[in-house]
Design a protein around this motif. Structure first.
Motif, PDB file in Angstrom:
ATOM      1  N   THR A  45       0.869  -1.190   0.000  1.00 35.97           N
ATOM      2  CA  THR A  45       0.000   0.000   0.000  1.00 35.97           C
ATOM      3  C   THR A  45       0.900   1.232   0.000  1.00 35.97           C
ATOM      4  N   VAL A  46       0.732   2.100  -1.052  1.00 36.81           N
ATOM      5  CA  VAL A  46       1.530   3.333  -1.142  1.00 36.81           C
ATOM      6  C   VAL A  46       0.870   4.372  -0.211  1.00 36.81           C
ATOM      7  N   ASP A  47       1.665   4.800   0.737  1.00 35.11           N
ATOM      8  CA  ASP A  47       1.112   5.708   1.737  1.00 35.11           C
ATOM      9  C   ASP A  47       1.213   7.181   1.288  1.00 35.11           C
ATOM     10  N   SER A  48       2.399   7.540   0.769  1.00 39.46           N
ATOM     11  CA  SER A  48       2.567   8.949   0.394  1.00 39.46           C
ATOM     12  C   SER A  48       3.816   9.116  -0.459  1.00 39.46           C
ATOM     13  N   VAL A  49       3.816  10.278  -1.151  1.00 34.98           N
ATOM     14  CA  VAL A  49       5.017  10.720  -1.879  1.00 34.98           C
ATOM     15  C   VAL A  49       5.315  12.129  -1.326  1.00 34.98           C
ATOM     16  N   THR A  50       6.497  12.306  -0.780  1.00 35.27           N
ATOM     17  CA  THR A  50       6.803  13.557  -0.099  1.00 35.27           C
ATOM     18  C   THR A  50       8.270  13.930  -0.264  1.00 35.27           C
ATOM     19  N   ILE A  51       8.548  15.215  -0.042  1.00 32.61           N
ATOM     20  CA  ILE A  51       9.921  15.699  -0.103  1.00 32.61           C
ATOM     21  C   ILE A  51      10.337  16.041   1.310  1.00 32.61           C
ATOM     22  N   ARG A  52      11.464  15.467   1.717  1.00 35.80           N
ATOM     23  CA  ARG A  52      12.014  15.745   3.021  1.00 35.80           C
ATOM     24  C   ARG A  52      13.514  15.937   2.878  1.00 35.80           C
ATOM     25  N   PHE A  53      13.935  16.958   3.492  1.00 33.22           N
ATOM     26  CA  PHE A  53      15.362  17.306   3.447  1.00 33.22           C
ATOM     27  C   PHE A  53      15.866  17.344   1.999  1.00 33.22           C
ATOM     28  N   ASP A  97      13.229  21.499  -9.872  1.00 31.45           N
ATOM     29  CA  ASP A  97      12.020  21.725 -10.641  1.00 31.45           C
ATOM     30  C   ASP A  97      11.264  20.401 -10.878  1.00 31.45           C
ATOM     31  N   GLN A  98      11.995  19.318 -11.179  1.00 35.48           N
ATOM     32  CA  GLN A  98      11.358  18.009 -11.403  1.00 35.48           C
ATOM     33  C   GLN A  98      10.679  17.530 -10.129  1.00 35.48           C
ATOM     34  N   LYS A  99      11.287  17.771  -9.022  1.00 31.13           N
ATOM     35  CA  LYS A  99      10.703  17.357  -7.746  1.00 31.13           C
ATOM     36  C   LYS A  99       9.422  18.159  -7.482  1.00 31.13           C
ATOM     37  N   LYS A 100       9.441  19.459  -7.841  1.00 31.98           N
ATOM     38  CA  LYS A 100       8.250  20.257  -7.641  1.00 31.98           C
ATOM     39  C   LYS A 100       7.101  19.761  -8.520  1.00 31.98           C
ATOM     40  N   PHE A 101       7.433  19.334  -9.772  1.00 30.26           N
ATOM     41  CA  PHE A 101       6.397  18.805 -10.657  1.00 30.26           C
ATOM     42  C   PHE A 101       5.750  17.572 -10.046  1.00 30.26           C
ATOM     43  N   VAL A 102       6.543  16.754  -9.398  1.00 29.05           N
ATOM     44  CA  VAL A 102       6.005  15.531  -8.758  1.00 29.05           C
ATOM     45  C   VAL A 102       5.191  15.936  -7.534  1.00 29.05           C
TER      46      VAL A 102
END
Length: 341
Positions: free
Chosen positions: A208-216, A283-288
């Motif tokens: 089960t995919v819980d989340s996609v997030t940016i940390r550090f 920028d790619q990370k922001k698109f995601v």
């Protein structure tokens, strides 16, 4: 015993003269030759003339006639001897012939007796042979009759045995076919039961995919691995590969990163985990993070059934899009299978 008269006495005894005109054939003296008879023995008429008066004829004999008479006398004696020898030889030949005839008669009789004996023996042997043949024939007929009856019984017995064997074989075949069908049904039922048992007791993992997030300043995907069955499983390795973009990049697990794990997963305790996505620009990370781009993730979870000690694989291929706020991301599974080794 009568005394033998001497030769001189015989010469002095007067002899009967030979009548004229007659030939003394015994001594070869012609008639009226005047020769005195000088035969070696007395004639047959001497005894009959002994009582008659003797008549003495004195004849003057010439000297030459006397010599011829002596020669004739010798010839007559020789002829008498030859005659006596011839008679004796004839009697001897007659005796030998008679003896040989007697011997031949005896041999013929012996041969006839032997032939009669042989005939009697042959008749006796023939009679005995006929009796033996008749007896043996009767005995052989009885034996053949007994053998025929025995052979007929044996044939009947063999026929019955053959029929019994054929019936037994047919029964055994039917029984074997029925047993085979029953065994196949049992095997099928056992397989179904085993399949049900395996399905009921085989570990089944689920991500089960819980989340996609940016940390550090790093993009992470958080997920949870659950075990849907009652059989515990141990994850021994995870091979993952991920990419971001608008279109599916056709990822290959052969290019993924494999990491060894020792994570027990049971039904009551799901196991959370995560993986980072590196080497992308801000920028790619922001698109995601805004949901414009998607995360494409392929993974292979290798685990072991703790009951049967068999290895299995849980393979997924999923597209993940982040949603607004703290809501779970949108997940689209292209592959989501638990497979045997």
């Amino acid at each position: 015993m009568p005394t033998r008269k001497s030769k001189n006495t015989e010469q002095k005894t007067p002899k009967n003269p030979i009548p004229d005109g007659q030939l003394d054939t015994a001594h070869g003296i012609p008639p009226n030759s005047g020769k005195k008879h000088t035969g070696g023995g007395q004639t047959a008429n001497q005894e009959s003339n002994q009582d008659k008066p003797h008549i003495i004829n004195i004849v003057k004999i010439p000297k030459i006639d006397i010599i011829e008479g002596v020669e004739a006398n010798k010839i007559a004696k020789t002829a008498n001897k030859i005659s006596r020898w011839s008679v004796s030889g004839n009697w001897l030949i007659l005796g030998v012939t008679a003896t040989l005839a007697i011997i031949a008669i005896k041999q013929a009789k012996s041969s006839q007796d032997a032939a009669k004996t042989a005939q009697k023996t042959y008749i006796a042997d023939s009679t005995n042979n006929e009796r033996v043949y008749a007896r043996d024939s009767i005995k052989q007929i009885k034996t053949d009759s007994i053998d025929s009856v025995r052979e007929s019984r044996e044939q009947d017995l063999f026929k019955l045995q053959h029929e019994a064997f054929a019936e037994t074989k047919r029964y055994d075949k039917e029984k074997f076919d029925n047993d085979t069908v029953a065994l196949n049904l049992q095997i099928k039922a056992l397989k179904q039961s085993n399949d049900q048992f395996v399905k009921q007791n085989e570990p089944y993992l689920k991500v089960t995919v819980d989340s996609v997030t940016i940390r550090f300043n790093q993009l992470y995907v958080f997920y949870t691995v659950s075990n849907l069955s009652n059989t515990p499983a141990m994850i021994v390795s995870v091979n993952t590969v991920a990419d971001i973009g608008i279109y599916d990049p056709a990822l290959r697990l052969a290019k993924g990163t494999k990491s060894n794990k020792n994570i027990y997963v049971i039904k009551e305790t799901p196991q959370p985990n995560f993986f980072p996505i590196a080497n992308y620009t801000d920028d790619q990370k922001k698109f995601v993070n805004t949901g414009l781009w998607s995360v494409f993730w392929d993974a292979d979870f290798e685990y072991i059934n703790q009951v049967t000690n068999e290895k299995r694989h849980y393979i997924i291929s999923v597209k993940i899009n982040k949603t607004r706020g703290d809501n779970p991301p949108f997940v689209d599974f292209k592959t989501n299978d638990n497979l045997p080794k």
